[in-house]
Design a protein around this motif. Structure first.
Motif, PDB file in Angstrom:
ATOM      1  N   THR A  59      43.633  39.450  43.568  1.00 12.80           N
ATOM      2  CA  THR A  59      44.980  39.909  43.916  1.00 12.80           C
ATOM      3  C   THR A  59      45.255  41.186  43.144  1.00 12.80           C
ATOM      4  OG1 THR A  59      45.860  38.662  42.069  1.00 12.80           O
ATOM      5  CG2 THR A  59      45.893  37.575  44.211  1.00 12.80           C
ATOM      6  N   ARG A  60      46.444  41.755  43.385  1.00  8.82           N
ATOM      7  CA  ARG A  60      46.732  42.985  42.644  1.00  8.82           C
ATOM      8  C   ARG A  60      46.935  42.685  41.164  1.00  8.82           C
ATOM      9  NH1 ARG A  60      52.301  45.157  42.311  1.00  8.82           N
ATOM     10  NH2 ARG A  60      53.669  43.372  42.225  1.00  8.82           N
ATOM     11  N   THR A  61      47.517  41.537  40.837  1.00  5.97           N
ATOM     12  CA  THR A  61      47.660  41.220  39.415  1.00  5.97           C
ATOM     13  C   THR A  61      46.280  40.926  38.817  1.00  5.97           C
ATOM     14  OG1 THR A  61      48.156  38.931  39.984  1.00  5.97           O
ATOM     15  CG2 THR A  61      50.022  40.376  39.588  1.00  5.97           C
ATOM     16  N   GLY A  62      45.349  40.428  39.662  1.00  3.57           N
ATOM     17  CA  GLY A  62      43.969  40.266  39.214  1.00  3.57           C
ATOM     18  C   GLY A  62      43.361  41.607  38.845  1.00  3.57           C
ATOM     19  N   ALA A  63      43.709  42.636  39.635  1.00  5.67           N
ATOM     20  CA  ALA A  63      43.222  43.983  39.325  1.00  5.67           C
ATOM     21  C   ALA A  63      43.749  44.435  37.968  1.00  5.67           C
ATOM     22  CB  ALA A  63      43.649  44.960  40.416  1.00  5.67           C
ATOM     23  N   TRP A  64      45.013  44.095  37.701  1.00  3.36           N
ATOM     24  CA  TRP A  64      45.593  44.464  36.399  1.00  3.36           C
ATOM     25  C   TRP A  64      44.872  43.751  35.267  1.00  3.36           C
ATOM     26  CZ3 TRP A  64      51.545  43.790  37.684  1.00  3.36           C
ATOM     27  CH2 TRP A  64      51.869  44.681  38.721  1.00  3.36           C
ATOM     28  N   VAL A  65      44.506  42.484  35.514  1.00  4.07           N
ATOM     29  CA  VAL A  65      43.784  41.724  34.489  1.00  4.07           C
ATOM     30  C   VAL A  65      42.459  42.413  34.180  1.00  4.07           C
ATOM     31  CG1 VAL A  65      42.596  39.552  34.000  1.00  4.07           C
ATOM     32  CG2 VAL A  65      44.864  39.523  35.060  1.00  4.07           C
ATOM     33  N   ALA A  66      41.726  42.777  35.242  1.00  2.31           N
ATOM     34  CA  ALA A  66      40.440  43.440  35.041  1.00  2.31           C
ATOM     35  C   ALA A  66      40.628  44.722  34.241  1.00  2.31           C
ATOM     36  CB  ALA A  66      39.783  43.725  36.386  1.00  2.31           C
ATOM     37  N   GLU A  67      41.623  45.505  34.630  1.00  2.64           N
ATOM     38  CA  GLU A  67      41.866  46.770  33.933  1.00  2.64           C
ATOM     39  C   GLU A  67      42.233  46.522  32.466  1.00  2.64           C
ATOM     40  OE1 GLU A  67      44.816  48.815  36.246  1.00  2.64           O
ATOM     41  OE2 GLU A  67      43.414  49.121  37.909  1.00  2.64           O
ATOM     42  N   ALA A  68      43.068  45.508  32.231  1.00  5.59           N
ATOM     43  CA  ALA A  68      43.485  45.215  30.864  1.00  5.59           C
ATOM     44  C   ALA A  68      42.293  44.821  29.994  1.00  5.59           C
ATOM     45  CB  ALA A  68      44.533  44.097  30.858  1.00  5.59           C
ATOM     46  N   LEU A  69      41.260  44.257  30.636  1.00  4.61           N
ATOM     47  CA  LEU A  69      40.076  43.849  29.880  1.00  4.61           C
ATOM     48  C   LEU A  69      39.041  44.967  29.818  1.00  4.61           C
ATOM     49  CD1 LEU A  69      39.724  40.243  31.342  1.00  4.61           C
ATOM     50  CD2 LEU A  69      40.566  40.867  29.080  1.00  4.61           C
ATOM     51  N   GLY A  70      39.388  46.146  30.356  1.00  7.94           N
ATOM     52  CA  GLY A  70      38.472  47.280  30.308  1.00  7.94           C
ATOM     53  C   GLY A  70      37.436  47.277  31.407  1.00  7.94           C
ATOM     54  N   ALA A  71      37.580  46.380  32.403  1.00  7.76           N
ATOM     55  CA  ALA A  71      36.614  46.312  33.500  1.00  7.76           C
ATOM     56  C   ALA A  71      37.122  47.114  34.693  1.00  7.76           C
ATOM     57  CB  ALA A  71      36.386  44.867  33.920  1.00  7.76           C
ATOM     58  N   ASN A  72      36.207  47.397  35.658  1.00  3.45           N
ATOM     59  CA  ASN A  72      36.601  48.088  36.887  1.00  3.45           C
ATOM     60  C   ASN A  72      36.874  47.060  37.977  1.00  3.45           C
ATOM     61  OD1 ASN A  72      36.141  50.762  35.884  1.00  3.45           O
ATOM     62  ND2 ASN A  72      33.960  50.315  36.037  1.00  3.45           N
ATOM     63  N   PRO A  73      38.110  47.021  38.498  1.00  2.00           N
ATOM     64  CA  PRO A  73      38.401  46.047  39.549  1.00  2.00           C
ATOM     65  C   PRO A  73      37.806  46.472  40.886  1.00  2.00           C
ATOM     66  CG  PRO A  73      40.330  47.403  39.111  1.00  2.00           C
ATOM     67  CD  PRO A  73      39.258  47.850  38.156  1.00  2.00           C
ATOM     68  N   VAL A  74      37.213  45.527  41.602  1.00  2.00           N
ATOM     69  CA  VAL A  74      36.714  45.769  42.951  1.00  2.00           C
ATOM     70  C   VAL A  74      37.368  44.745  43.859  1.00  2.00           C
ATOM     71  CG1 VAL A  74      34.683  46.023  44.409  1.00  2.00           C
ATOM     72  CG2 VAL A  74      34.485  46.365  41.950  1.00  2.00           C
ATOM     73  N   SER A  75      38.101  45.236  44.862  1.00  2.00           N
ATOM     74  CA  SER A  75      38.740  44.332  45.803  1.00  2.00           C
ATOM     75  C   SER A  75      37.802  44.125  46.982  1.00  2.00           C
ATOM     76  CB  SER A  75      40.060  44.938  46.269  1.00  2.00           C
ATOM     77  OG  SER A  75      40.554  44.226  47.375  1.00  2.00           O
ATOM     78  N   MET A  76      37.492  42.893  47.315  1.00  2.00           N
ATOM     79  CA  MET A  76      36.675  42.623  48.495  1.00  2.00           C
ATOM     80  C   MET A  76      37.000  41.235  49.001  1.00  2.00           C
ATOM     81  SD  MET A  76      32.908  41.791  46.959  1.00  2.00           S
ATOM     82  CE  MET A  76      32.771  43.237  45.941  1.00  2.00           C
ATOM     83  N   PRO A  77      36.793  41.011  50.307  1.00  2.00           N
ATOM     84  CA  PRO A  77      37.030  39.665  50.827  1.00  2.00           C
ATOM     85  C   PRO A  77      36.070  38.686  50.149  1.00  2.00           C
ATOM     86  CG  PRO A  77      36.429  41.196  52.591  1.00  2.00           C
ATOM     87  CD  PRO A  77      36.266  41.928  51.316  1.00  2.00           C
ATOM     88  N   VAL A  78      36.530  37.482  49.934  1.00  2.00           N
ATOM     89  CA  VAL A  78      35.730  36.543  49.158  1.00  2.00           C
ATOM     90  C   VAL A  78      34.356  36.264  49.790  1.00  2.00           C
ATOM     91  CG1 VAL A  78      36.361  34.188  49.854  1.00  2.00           C
ATOM     92  CG2 VAL A  78      36.236  34.776  47.449  1.00  2.00           C
ATOM     93  N   PRO A  79      34.196  36.284  51.133  1.00  2.00           N
ATOM     94  CA  PRO A  79      32.853  36.048  51.676  1.00  2.00           C
ATOM     95  C   PRO A  79      31.838  37.126  51.292  1.00  2.00           C
ATOM     96  CG  PRO A  79      34.517  35.754  53.379  1.00  2.00           C
ATOM     97  CD  PRO A  79      35.203  36.361  52.200  1.00  2.00           C
ATOM     98  N   ASP A  80      32.294  38.323  50.940  1.00  2.00           N
ATOM     99  CA  ASP A  80      31.365  39.390  50.558  1.00  2.00           C
ATOM    100  C   ASP A  80      30.927  39.285  49.094  1.00  2.00           C
ATOM    101  OD1 ASP A  80      31.576  40.401  53.060  1.00  2.00           O
ATOM    102  OD2 ASP A  80      32.861  42.097  52.546  1.00  2.00           O
ATOM    103  N   PHE A  81      31.606  38.430  48.333  1.00  2.00           N
ATOM    104  CA  PHE A  81      31.356  38.351  46.900  1.00  2.00           C
ATOM    105  C   PHE A  81      29.908  37.962  46.558  1.00  2.00           C
ATOM    106  CE2 PHE A  81      32.508  35.913  42.790  1.00  2.00           C
ATOM    107  CZ  PHE A  81      32.220  37.015  42.012  1.00  2.00           C
TER     108      PHE A  81
END
Ligand code: NA
Ligand code: NA
Lengths: 177, 440, 320
Positions: free
Chosen positions: C150-172
């Protein structure tokens, strides 16, 4: 110069060029999607840093681009139909059937404009956005509705053509007279 | 349920009638779908659903693969990539008996590997290879039949627009679907070359040997095919290696062909605009049909028709393989009259529940992949059969002196080998399933 | 049946959400009504449209009921989103379900227009899944690419210094297997479906099974349809969607999560449960996500701090 080629009257020609340039605009958006994807793949591969919201850019971009391509698809008679069963009918009958097809297209387009106009109101009022960038979805509805208006115009142009006894798919608007 | 089911059936009949009187298939499906929803569920539901359905359908992420691959194919056509392919294939194969035809098949396969459409492959390869075939005095039937059949490789070899749409409907991973079609399509190329070899053994005059080229030309011609091989390798190879999924892969393909064409000065701005406009025609049609099919699906779903059809078929007590045969035969017959994409969209809502309920000893996902390849082959057969054989029409239009019947005759051997291929794939699903299993 | 109701959702007919949650719930309601109510479940978007349209479909009465993921309609539920934040949802889906219900009338109701929310729930929560590197500190994730939900998930990744990648879960799965991403934030429950046990090596959670946020789902009925139902029928729905049910739903999702995790550990994966000290470092690192959310909420005229405090207090009461 020969007399006006059937199906190429001023109105039809005007509509054709409008649809054509609008479709080219859609093509530009497609190339934009290409650019975003390429940059994201390269960015991810080299710097481990993709564009986070590529997914929603593609979704919205492709939808808008494809709506923008519909009027050109319609005015060039590219909507596939099964013509085998009517192949033996007189040409005049076939153009009349094509005219009915175009009429149904116009009706469908008008119906979509009416309903999606309400859809636009909904996504505006409820402030629907995309996930990552919070892009307001109603903005994407605007070119979509314009595209549908052009789609109806294209279908009307097709009706004019068929009334003149010409099948839309047989007219080459870009041929120099 | 009875009343709604009946409405569904009547709706289907009316739709077939509308299609028969030349109403565009997308409109026939959309109008019958909307009328059906109105009758079964009332005006309020129809009016409400139409507020967002079209936009929602168009935002389908997986569907965006289609316009991108179509754009790539049109750019490749405009960039004359077909010419280098044929020259290379001909340098290697031309001097065999029937060799120029074999080269045409090989070049079609190469072009099919970067283009998602049969008609585009047939027309572009036809323009390149037909003059050569005529120059070497190939019989009109073999020359035109070869190209009509070779054109089908455009869609049999991934990327394939029909497979994109199939994947969207049955919800299978597009990359997996493409990889499933990979080995079967190699078999197709092999069979087509075999068909030419047999044909020219029986009728040697139909396919004389072409000229043998010197080493210099062989090298130059081979090098000329490298751009296509690179594009193919990067787009499909990268996809099978899992470096990126289908939409980015198609984007990279568009980018590579565009970059090649602009750098080599074979793509002018005019060509790019023309490629966009051709994309608008093909992709616009596909999106409209997908929308029509979605409306029809809702109507049928509310009427309980697919479930009832599936139950009736399953309760008929017929063997799974017999039912599969019935479904494939129905698809072949429809393919003779209609374009393949419309058939897939029109019939899948009814056929898929039937097929997925049968036990072929495969997992659900395997069944999706296997049936997808089979359905693809049989609907594409219609491109080279009378009465409506679009590939035959296209090639025949390039060779106006050849009677249409000759082209259909020339395509017949290829048709027969395709039937053999279908039987082979039905008997040995592993041909379809081994490659996707291996790469994942 | 007197009351035929269609329930539309986006997952397949064999998904645990249908077989373990929606079907038992529907069946109890049908039985309690002596067969006056008939709930027909339509999985896989079979009544048309795309998952994001579900909420519109129920609002407009295209279908009577839906089960949908709030995250499909970003912007629609800015208040309820608070429960998706890290350091708000901790480790107990049942407690968060009950808090969602408790705060509904006071804080959340106004954003649910045109529908009667029968119940809302969360999944067990996002854990960190990584391919080859053990995660003990936020810096272990620096520069890594993480698939975010989610977008807040993206914030979590950023807060941890990681690069967020948004993709549909089947592509994971594919992205993981080829190193396109180094990991992702998903619940354990999804491990078997995506074969993550073969594609990842480490599953990381905070102390006491703590997670980095979750996702909110809702089962809702069209408001007009709801108002048209007689009071005794309405009462059957309410009786079967109350506190007991919310605890049960929490347990269902917690159980499927445990089963998912077992698949991974049986396949030889390492479960990293951070110590209290290590967890504190993560909690501190992602606290700016909450601050960021509060600022955005304030911008929308919502008392962000107030909702965060209320949500935390409520979840704390319901947690053991
Ligand atoms: Na192809
Ligand atoms: Na045919």
């Amino acid at each position: 110069m020969p007399a006006m080629q059937p199906g190429r009257g001023g109105f039809v020609l005007f509509a054709y060029h409008l649809c054509k340039w609008w479709a080219i605009g859609g093509g530009v958006i497609l190339f934009g999607i290409v650019a975003v994807n390429v940059v994201s793949v390269v960015g991810l591969a080299i710097w481990r840093s993709p564009i986070p919201g590529v997914y929603e850019i593609v979704q919205i971009g492709a939808a808008v681009a494809m709506f923008m391509m519909l009027p050109y698809c319609q005015i060039t008679g590219s909507n596939v139909s099964a013509d085998i069963f009517t192949a033996s009918l007189r040409p005049r009958t076939i153009t009349i059937l094509a005219g009915i097809g175009a009429l149904l297209g116009a009706v469908f387009g008008l119906f979509l404009i009416w309903r999606m106009g309400h859809g636009l109101k909904d996504v505006y009022v409820y402030r629907e956005t995309t996930a990552i960038y919070q892009f307001p979805v109603w903005i994407a509805y605007v070119p979509t509705l314009l595209s549908l208006a052009l789609f109806v115009l294209a279908a009307i142009a097709n009706m004019v053509q068929t009334a003149q006894g010409v099948l839309p798919e047989q007219v080459d608007h870009d041929a120099t007279a | 349920m009875g009343q709604e089911f009946l409405t569904g059936l009547v709706g289907l009949i009316i739709m077939v009638l509308l299609i028969a009187v030349r109403i565009p298939i997308a409109f026939a499906m959309a109008l019958v779908g909307m009328a059906g929803i109105y009758l079964i569920s009332g005006p309020m539901i129809l009016l409400s659903q139409m507020k967002s359905l079209a936009f929602g359908t168009f935002t389908n992420y997986d569907l965006s693969v289609a316009p991108l691959f179509i754009l790539m194919g049109h750019l490749a056509t405009r960039a004359n990539l077909s010419f280098g392919l044929f020259r290379a294939a001909n340098a290697w194969l031309g001097h065999f008996r029937g060799g120029v035809a074999m080269a045409a098949i090989t070049a079609c396969a190469g072009f099919g590997a970067i283009c998602g459409s049969s008609l585009a492959t047939a027309s572009t390869m036809g323009k390149v290879a037909l003059p050569e075939l005529r120059r070497y005095n190939y019989s009109p039937a073999l020359a035109t039949g070869t190209l009509a059949a070779g054109g089908t490789l455009g869609i049999l070899i991934p990327p394939s627009i029909v497979l994109v749409v199939y994947s969207v409907i049955v919800e299978v991973n597009i990359v997996e679907m493409f990889s499933a079609a990979m080995v079967p399509s190699m078999v197709a190329v092999l069979f087509f070359i075999l068909a030419i070899a047999l044909y020219t053994r029986i009728a040697p005059d139909a396919g004389p040997k072409g000229g043998r080229v010197d080493h210099q030309e062989l090298l130059a011609a081979t090098l000329g095919a490298i751009p296509v091989i690179l594009v193919f390798g990067i787009v499909l190879g990268g996809m099978y290696l899992g470096l990126y999924t289908a939409t980015p892969a198609a984007s990279i393909g568009v980018f590579l062909v565009l970059a090649y064409g602009v750098a080599r000065r074979v793509l002018s701005l005019r060509d790019i605009v023309a490629a966009i406009l051709s994309t608008a025609k093909n992709a616009g049609m596909i999106y409209l049909i997908v929308l029509g099919a979605e409306l029809l699906k809702i109507f049928m779903s509310r009427g309980g028709v697919p479930q009832a059809a599936a139950n009736a078929m399953l309760e008929s007590g017929l063997q799974p393989y017999l039912l599969l045969l019935v479904v494939l035969a129905a698809l072949i017959v429809m393919g003779m009259f209609m374009d393949s994409l419309s058939i897939i969209l029109l019939t899948l809502p009814f056929f898929w529940p039937v097929i997925s309920g049968l036990d072929f000893g495969l997992t659900p996902n395997e069944t999706k992949l296997w049936f997808g390849v089979l359905a693809l082959i049989v609907v594409e057969l219609g491109l080279i059969t009378p009465p409506v054989g679009m590939n035959v029409f296209i090639i025949n239009a390039l060779a106006r002196d050849v009677p249409m019947i000759e082209t259909f005759k020339g395509a017949l051997p290829f048709f027969l080998f395709e039937i053999v291929r279908v039987i082979l794939l039905v008997a040995f699903p592993a041909i379809v399933l081994a490659f996707p299993a291996w790469i994942s | 049946q007197e009351f035929e109701l269609k329930l539309h959702h986006f997952l397949g007919p064999n998904a645990p959400a249908q077989t373990q949650m929606l079907e038992p719930w529907a069946q109890r309601i049908e039985v309690a009504s002596d067969g006056r109510i008939d709930i027909e479940i339509y999985p896989s978007m079979s009544l048309g449209g795309t998952p994001p349209e579900l909420i519109r479909q129920v609002r407009d009465g295209v279908v009577e009921m839906v089960w949908t993921l709030n995250g499909y309609s970003p912007g629609l539920f800015p208040r309820t989103e608070v429960f998706e934040l890290p350091n708000v949802h901790r480790n107990d889906p049942g407690a968060t379900n009950l808090a969602l219900a408790e705060l509904f009338d006071t804080h959340l109701a106004e954003e649910h227009v045109g529908v009667k929310v029968l119940f809302q729930h969360v999944h067990a929560g996002q854990a960190i899944h990584t391919t080859d590197s053990e995660v003990r500190t936020p810096s272990d994730l620096a520069g890594k690419s993480l698939r975010i939900p989610t977008r807040t998930g993206a914030w979590v990744a950023e807060a941890l210094g990681a690069n967020p990648v948004s993709m549909p879960v089947p592509d994971f799965p594919q992205a993981l297997s080829r190193g396109v991403v180094d990991g992702g934030l998903v619940p354990y429950e999804i491990i078997p479906a995506l074969q993550l046990q073969d594609l990842t090596d480490y599953q990381t959670e905070l102390a006491d099974g703590g997670r980095l946020g979750t996702s909110v789902f809702q089962v809702s009925m069209n408001l007009d349809r709801w108002n048209s139902l007689p009071a005794d029928i309405q009462q059957i729905f309410l009786d079967n969607s109350g506190e007991d049910w919310l605890r049960e739903v929490g347990q269902i999702w917690a159980d499927t999560d445990v089963q998912g995790l077992e698949v991974a550990t049986e396949a030889g994966n390492t479960l990293v449960t951070l110590t209290a000290e290590e967890s504190a470092a993560f909690e501190e690192a992602v606290e700016p996500v909450v601050t960021r959310w509060i600022e955005e909420a304030n911008g929308l005229g919502i008392d962000g701090q107030g909702i965060v405090d209320a949500a935390r207090a409520s979840i704390a009461t319901y947690s053991e």
